[in-house]
Design a protein around this motif. Structure first.
Motif: not given
Length: 212
Positions: A4-9, A13-15, A110-111
């Motif tokens: 879920n953390g990877y999905r949120g990241k 990034d896309l946002a 991005l990071v």
């Protein structure tokens, strides 16, 4: 980081990357034209770099150096190939903008730890290799804590620290500080160098540290 953390990241990034590409498109067009006139073609620099788990991908940046070789046909040192225009692009980080495309493709974030050279992979210690347990980033924890002015051991320690502590809150902090660092143009090069020295491995670092 959890799934879920990877999905949120990824959503984070896309946002940011999608509107950034739209807003910065005119700037990128101008930069591309200036490079074409000042350095010639190609405008973009493409190179294989290690991504997540060391898997290679093609990193894209704006070109900052001219093609210049010695009598043996080997590329001259960076200092001889880096022009005033290239230095300006690096100091302002405008050369990094095309990497937003790598972010859209899911090859970068991005990071994250900066994607370095493929030949560095066998030179890392087991601990240093953990920097590849996260997607590489346009900016990262090492970039706001010295960037190229920091020593290789310190940069790699900072990369691994980020892998172990990555979070949305930390990414927001890194992005905010990155904008300030770019504005101040800090740590672009190693002191006395046109760019940064190559990472030759821990044995050479240890040998240099032991020299009187």
């Amino acid at each position: 980081m959890t799934r879920n953390g990877y999905r949120g990241k990824r959503l984070f990034d896309l946002a940011l990357a999608v509107p950034a590409l739209v807003l910065l498109a005119p700037v990128m067009v101008v930069v591309a034209v200036v490079i074409a006139l000042g350095l010639g073609r190609p405008v973009l620099f493409r190179q294989r770099r290690p991504g997540l788990h060391g898997e290679p991908f093609i990193l894209v940046k704006f070109r900052t150096m001219i093609d210049c070789t010695d009598t043996a046909g080997r590329p001259k040192p960076d200092a001889a190939r880096l022009t005033a225009l290239g230095q300006l692009l690096r100091k302002t980080s405008l050369d990094e903008l095309p990497q937003l495309w790598n972010v859209l493709r899911g090859e970068m974030s991005l990071v994250g730890p900066r994607p370095l050279m493929m030949e560095y992979l066998p030179r890392y210690s087991q601990e240093q290799s953990r920097r590849h347990d996260a997607l590489p980033g346009i900016t990262g924890w090492a970039q706001i804590n010295g960037r190229n002015a920091a020593s290789w051991p310190r940069r790699l320690v900072l990369d691994v620290w980020y892998v172990d502590h990555q979070s949305l809150r930390l990414d927001l902090k890194i992005l905010a500080v990155t904008f300030w660092k770019v504005f101040k143009r800090e740590g672009v090069n190693q002191p006395g160098r046109a760019t940064a020295d190559a990472f030759m491995g821990n044995e050479e670092i240890n040998a240099l540290e032991e020299m009187p």
